[in-house]
Design an enzyme around this catalytic site. Sequence first.
Site, PDB file in Angstrom:
ATOM      1  N   ASP A  31      70.678 -11.439 -43.330  1.00 37.42           N
ATOM      2  CA  ASP A  31      71.893 -12.247 -43.886  1.00 37.42           C
ATOM      3  C   ASP A  31      72.537 -11.329 -44.710  1.00 37.42           C
ATOM      4  O   ASP A  31      73.853 -11.247 -44.753  1.00 37.42           O
ATOM      5  CB  ASP A  31      71.202 -13.258 -44.810  1.00 37.42           C
ATOM      6  CG  ASP A  31      70.567 -14.444 -44.469  1.00 37.42           C
ATOM      7  OD1 ASP A  31      70.817 -14.805 -43.265  1.00 37.42           O
ATOM      8  OD2 ASP A  31      69.947 -15.251 -44.983  1.00 37.42           O
ATOM      9  N   GLN A  33      73.088  -7.960 -43.889  1.00 40.46           N
ATOM     10  CA  GLN A  33      74.098  -7.369 -43.044  1.00 40.46           C
ATOM     11  C   GLN A  33      75.017  -8.222 -42.601  1.00 40.46           C
ATOM     12  O   GLN A  33      76.189  -7.567 -42.445  1.00 40.46           O
ATOM     13  CB  GLN A  33      73.184  -7.021 -41.826  1.00 40.46           C
ATOM     14  CG  GLN A  33      71.921  -5.981 -41.872  1.00 40.46           C
ATOM     15  CD  GLN A  33      71.261  -5.406 -40.736  1.00 40.46           C
ATOM     16  OE1 GLN A  33      70.455  -6.437 -40.241  1.00 40.46           O
ATOM     17  NE2 GLN A  33      71.418  -4.359 -40.181  1.00 40.46           N
ATOM     18  N   SER A  80      83.384 -46.576 -28.280  1.00 34.91           N
ATOM     19  CA  SER A  80      82.136 -46.724 -29.134  1.00 34.91           C
ATOM     20  C   SER A  80      81.008 -47.226 -27.818  1.00 34.91           C
ATOM     21  O   SER A  80      81.522 -47.764 -26.831  1.00 34.91           O
ATOM     22  CB  SER A  80      82.395 -47.872 -29.998  1.00 34.91           C
ATOM     23  OG  SER A  80      83.084 -47.549 -31.237  1.00 34.91           O
ATOM     24  N   LEU A  81      79.686 -46.988 -28.321  1.00 31.44           N
ATOM     25  CA  LEU A  81      78.842 -47.265 -27.311  1.00 31.44           C
ATOM     26  C   LEU A  81      78.355 -49.032 -27.626  1.00 31.44           C
ATOM     27  O   LEU A  81      78.421 -49.309 -28.713  1.00 31.44           O
ATOM     28  CB  LEU A  81      77.455 -46.583 -27.544  1.00 31.44           C
ATOM     29  CG  LEU A  81      77.674 -45.098 -26.705  1.00 31.44           C
ATOM     30  CD1 LEU A  81      76.595 -44.252 -27.272  1.00 31.44           C
ATOM     31  CD2 LEU A  81      77.970 -45.340 -25.472  1.00 31.44           C
ATOM     32  N   GLU A 109      69.398 -38.959 -24.675  1.00 30.70           N
ATOM     33  CA  GLU A 109      69.703 -38.171 -25.745  1.00 30.70           C
ATOM     34  C   GLU A 109      69.400 -38.871 -26.990  1.00 30.70           C
ATOM     35  O   GLU A 109      69.264 -40.072 -27.104  1.00 30.70           O
ATOM     36  CB  GLU A 109      71.197 -37.697 -25.797  1.00 30.70           C
ATOM     37  CG  GLU A 109      71.552 -37.206 -24.357  1.00 30.70           C
ATOM     38  CD  GLU A 109      73.056 -37.084 -24.128  1.00 30.70           C
ATOM     39  OE1 GLU A 109      73.820 -37.262 -25.366  1.00 30.70           O
ATOM     40  OE2 GLU A 109      73.768 -36.659 -23.411  1.00 30.70           O
ATOM     41  N   LYS A 111      70.320 -40.411 -30.619  1.00 28.87           N
ATOM     42  CA  LYS A 111      71.598 -40.821 -31.270  1.00 28.87           C
ATOM     43  C   LYS A 111      71.593 -40.340 -32.607  1.00 28.87           C
ATOM     44  O   LYS A 111      70.833 -40.772 -33.417  1.00 28.87           O
ATOM     45  CB  LYS A 111      71.619 -42.333 -31.008  1.00 28.87           C
ATOM     46  CG  LYS A 111      72.773 -43.012 -31.632  1.00 28.87           C
ATOM     47  CD  LYS A 111      72.836 -44.411 -31.649  1.00 28.87           C
ATOM     48  CE  LYS A 111      74.198 -45.113 -31.870  1.00 28.87           C
ATOM     49  NZ  LYS A 111      74.673 -44.557 -33.315  1.00 28.87           N
ATOM     50  N   ASP A 113      72.771 -39.658 -36.646  1.00 33.65           N
ATOM     51  CA  ASP A 113      73.540 -40.742 -37.615  1.00 33.65           C
ATOM     52  C   ASP A 113      74.462 -39.908 -38.453  1.00 33.65           C
ATOM     53  O   ASP A 113      74.094 -39.340 -39.561  1.00 33.65           O
ATOM     54  CB  ASP A 113      72.395 -41.358 -38.074  1.00 33.65           C
ATOM     55  CG  ASP A 113      72.793 -42.536 -38.941  1.00 33.65           C
ATOM     56  OD1 ASP A 113      73.821 -42.907 -38.746  1.00 33.65           O
ATOM     57  OD2 ASP A 113      72.205 -43.004 -39.966  1.00 33.65           O
ATOM     58  N   ARG A 132      86.964 -39.987 -34.969  1.00 32.07           N
ATOM     59  CA  ARG A 132      86.873 -41.024 -34.130  1.00 32.07           C
ATOM     60  C   ARG A 132      88.166 -41.964 -34.426  1.00 32.07           C
ATOM     61  O   ARG A 132      89.093 -42.314 -33.805  1.00 32.07           O
ATOM     62  CB  ARG A 132      85.763 -41.881 -34.062  1.00 32.07           C
ATOM     63  CG  ARG A 132      85.984 -42.873 -33.017  1.00 32.07           C
ATOM     64  CD  ARG A 132      84.742 -43.932 -33.394  1.00 32.07           C
ATOM     65  NE  ARG A 132      83.344 -43.254 -33.274  1.00 32.07           N
ATOM     66  CZ  ARG A 132      82.738 -43.311 -32.123  1.00 32.07           C
ATOM     67  NH1 ARG A 132      83.527 -43.524 -30.708  1.00 32.07           N
ATOM     68  NH2 ARG A 132      81.567 -42.740 -31.758  1.00 32.07           N
ATOM     69  N   TYR A 221      77.841 -33.559 -27.599  1.00 30.15           N
ATOM     70  CA  TYR A 221      76.943 -34.310 -26.566  1.00 30.15           C
ATOM     71  C   TYR A 221      77.900 -34.731 -25.537  1.00 30.15           C
ATOM     72  O   TYR A 221      77.362 -35.560 -24.626  1.00 30.15           O
ATOM     73  CB  TYR A 221      76.336 -35.326 -27.199  1.00 30.15           C
ATOM     74  CG  TYR A 221      77.409 -36.296 -28.314  1.00 30.15           C
ATOM     75  CD1 TYR A 221      78.386 -36.947 -27.665  1.00 30.15           C
ATOM     76  CD2 TYR A 221      76.869 -36.530 -29.624  1.00 30.15           C
ATOM     77  CE1 TYR A 221      79.032 -37.858 -28.351  1.00 30.15           C
ATOM     78  CE2 TYR A 221      77.667 -37.275 -30.427  1.00 30.15           C
ATOM     79  CZ  TYR A 221      78.931 -37.923 -29.623  1.00 30.15           C
ATOM     80  OH  TYR A 221      79.397 -38.804 -30.283  1.00 30.15           O
ATOM     81  N   CYS A 402      80.941 -67.374 -63.494  1.00 27.73           N
ATOM     82  CA  CYS A 402      81.221 -65.795 -63.077  1.00 27.73           C
ATOM     83  C   CYS A 402      80.649 -65.167 -64.202  1.00 27.73           C
ATOM     84  O   CYS A 402      80.807 -65.471 -65.400  1.00 27.73           O
ATOM     85  CB  CYS A 402      82.971 -65.605 -63.150  1.00 27.73           C
ATOM     86  SG  CYS A 402      83.100 -63.772 -62.745  1.00 27.73           S
ATOM     87  N   CYS A 405      83.898 -63.438 -65.882  1.00 29.67           N
ATOM     88  CA  CYS A 405      84.997 -64.022 -66.925  1.00 29.67           C
ATOM     89  C   CYS A 405      84.203 -65.390 -67.447  1.00 29.67           C
ATOM     90  O   CYS A 405      85.145 -66.067 -68.189  1.00 29.67           O
ATOM     91  CB  CYS A 405      86.243 -64.189 -66.046  1.00 29.67           C
ATOM     92  SG  CYS A 405      86.258 -65.194 -64.554  1.00 29.67           S
TER      93      CYS A 405
END
Length: 696
Positions: A31, A33, A80-81, A109, A111, A113, A132, A221, A402, A405
Site C-alpha cells: 500500500d 509503494q 428488470s428480471l 450467477e 444475484k 443486492d 438504471r 455481469y 390521529c 392531531c
Amino acid sequence: MAPKERIEELREKLNEYNRLYYVENTPAVSDRQFDEMLRELQELEQRYPEYYDVNSPTQRVGSDMTNRFEAVRHRYPMMSLANTYSLEELREFYDRVTKETGDTEFACELKFDGTAISLTYEEGRLVRAVTRGDGTMGDDVTANVRTIRSIPLVLSGDDWPRYFEMRGEIYMPRAVFAALNREKEEIGEQPFANPRNAAAGTLKLQNSSVVASRRLECFLYAMAGEGLPYESHWENLNKAREWGFRISDHMRLCRTWEEIIGFIDDADRLRPNLPYDTDGAVVKVDRYDLQRRLGSTAKAPRWAVAYKFKAEQALTRLVSVEFSVGRTGAVTPVANLEPVQLAGTTVKRASLHNADQIALLDVRLDDMVYVEKGGEIIPKITGVEEAMRRPDSKPFEFVTHCPQCGAELVRYEGEAAWYCPNSSGCPPQIVGRIVHFISRKAMDIEGIGEETAALFYSEGMVRDVADLYDLKPEQVAVLPRLGEKSAANIMESLLRSREVPFARVLYALGIRFVGETTARNLAAHFRSLDAVMAASQEELAQAEEVGDKIAGSIREYFADPVNLRIVERLRAAGVQFAADEEQRLSDSLAGLHIVISGTFRRHSRDELKALIESHGGRNLAAVSKNADYLLAGDNMGPAKLAKATKLGVRIISEEDFERMVEEGVEKTAAERPMANGEPTDGIVPDTDGTGQQSLF
C-alpha cells in the site's frame, strides 16, 4: 525521463496494480509503494496540467465540486428480471426454455443486492456511467463511479470492441456498511436501513470525494454492444475479466436441471459468509442467438429469471407499537422490537402494515414475533410464536384517533389503511406534502430536505407548498444549520422550479392516486391545469390510465377551497400550469411517412420519432405501401427489410436521415439508391442481429 513519459508510465503501472489488487486479488506492491507512486503522479499532473486525463488513477479520489446529474437515455434498455421464490416456477422456466430451444446451457450467477449500473467504454476507456433509472432513462453518475476502484477506467489488452457497455451491480461491503452506520449513530444521524440503500444513496451524492470515502465496490455481469468477441454470455464475461473487469468467481455453466439446483443450493449455503449481500441466484440462457429467439415481454427478458432465496428470519419480542402519519393521512403502525441480529444488521423496528395485518397475525404486545427482511426497507413481522405468549395477553387495539392531531380516523371503502381526515391541519401531512412537492421527480427544489421542511413548518414560515415562494433569504439564513449560502441556493432553486414542466407540477401537487405516469397522461390529454380542473369525472376518465377512482380523487382535490387557494397562489408565483405548445422546426420532411427499425448510434428511437414529427413528417409503425422511407439501424428485423425491398421503399441510415433534416429531402433522396437489390451508401443493417444485445 520526460514528464509526459513518466506520467504515462505511472498511470499504466497504477492501473495494472489496481487491477491485480481488486480484480485478481493478487497485490503486486505494498500500500505504501502504491500511495507513493500515486502521490508522484498527482504532483506531476499538477505541474503539467496539459497532460490532464479524466481517466487517470488520481481521479479516483473524487472532487468536492457539486455534481448535477444529467438524465441519459440508455442505448440498450436496462430491463428488470422476473423474480420467483418457487423452485416449481423455476422448473417451469427451465422446461419452457428447453422445449423451445432444445438442450442448452445456462449461466448461473449470484444475484447481488446493490444498485444496477451501466458502464460505457469507447476505445478501451470509461466514458459514461448511468444508473438504471426507469430502464429507458437513467442518471449520469460518471464522476462518482470513477471513484470506485474495482471499476477499470482504462482497459487492459487491445482486443475489446470499439464501443460497448458493461452492466453490473454497485454495492457496499458489509464491513463498510457497519462502520458507516456506527459513524452516523455517533453524530446523531439516522443510520441506513441496509447496504443496498446505502450504496444507492452514496452513488447519488453530489460530492464525489464523499463517494470515494464510502468505498463502494462493483461486480460486472453482462456485456452489450456491437462486435462482441463471442456469441456466448459466459465466454464474453471471461474475456471481460482479461480486460480488467471484476467478474464474480461464483458463476457456473449448467447443462441440466440438477446442475442448476446444485448451484442454487451452494449459493444459499455460501451467502452468509460472503462480505457482501446477495438475495438470490440468476439463471440465464447462455447463447445470444437463443436469447434473441426467446425474446422479451414488455418488462423482462424471457431468457433469464431470478430465483430469490427465502428471507432470513429472527425471533424477538414486540415491545411497543407506534403510529406514523404520511402525507396522504394514512396511519401506519410500526413495531418497536428488542434488538436482534438479522441478515448482518441489528433490527429494532419492523413494519406491521395496517390494522388488518395485525388482526390476521393476532400480534399482541410482549409477543415473541418472527421478523423477516424479505426485500423490505423496514423489516416486517411475519408471524407470532404463540407457544411463548403470556397467558394474560390481550388482543391489540388499533388507535381510533390521529396520534398527531387528535382527529378521529376514517377508513375508506375498499382500503386497508385508516386515515386522518384533517389534511389541512395535521402537521406530518402538511410536512409530507411539502417534502413531496420539493422532491426531485416533482419540483426538484434543492437545499430543502425533510428536516429543513419540518423546520420551516415548526417556525411558522411554511404552512403549505405555496408558502415556499414567499420565503425571503434573510428569513432562511438565520435558521439553524443553514446560513446565507444555503439561503441563496434555496432561493435560486425556487426560481428555477418555476420552469418545471406542467406534468411534473401536476404530480407535485400530491393529488391522491396521481403518480408520475398518471400526471404525464393528464398533462398530455388536457394540456393545462385549468382544463383538468374544469373536466367532469367522465371527461377525466377518458385520459389514458385514468379510471373512475383516480378521476374521483382529482375532483375531490379541486373541490377543496384550501387546495384552490394554494393553486392560485402557485399560479401567481409563476409555476407552469400549461404544457408547452409543440412547435414545428421545419418542413424538410413534410408529407413523408417514415418507419423506424433497429437501434441507432446517436439518437434513441423516441428522439428520432420526435424529430420526424417536428420537421413535418409522420411515423408509421409498420412497412407498407404508404411508407416513403425505412430508417434502418443496427439489429433491424429481417422481415421489415424484406418487405421494404419488395415494396420498393427507400432504405436510409441515421446519417442519411440527418442530412434530410438539414438539407431537405429532394437532394438527399436523389443521391440515395433504392433498396431493391442496389448497393446503399449508408450503414448496412445488421439483419441477423448478431453482436448486439438489449440487456437488463
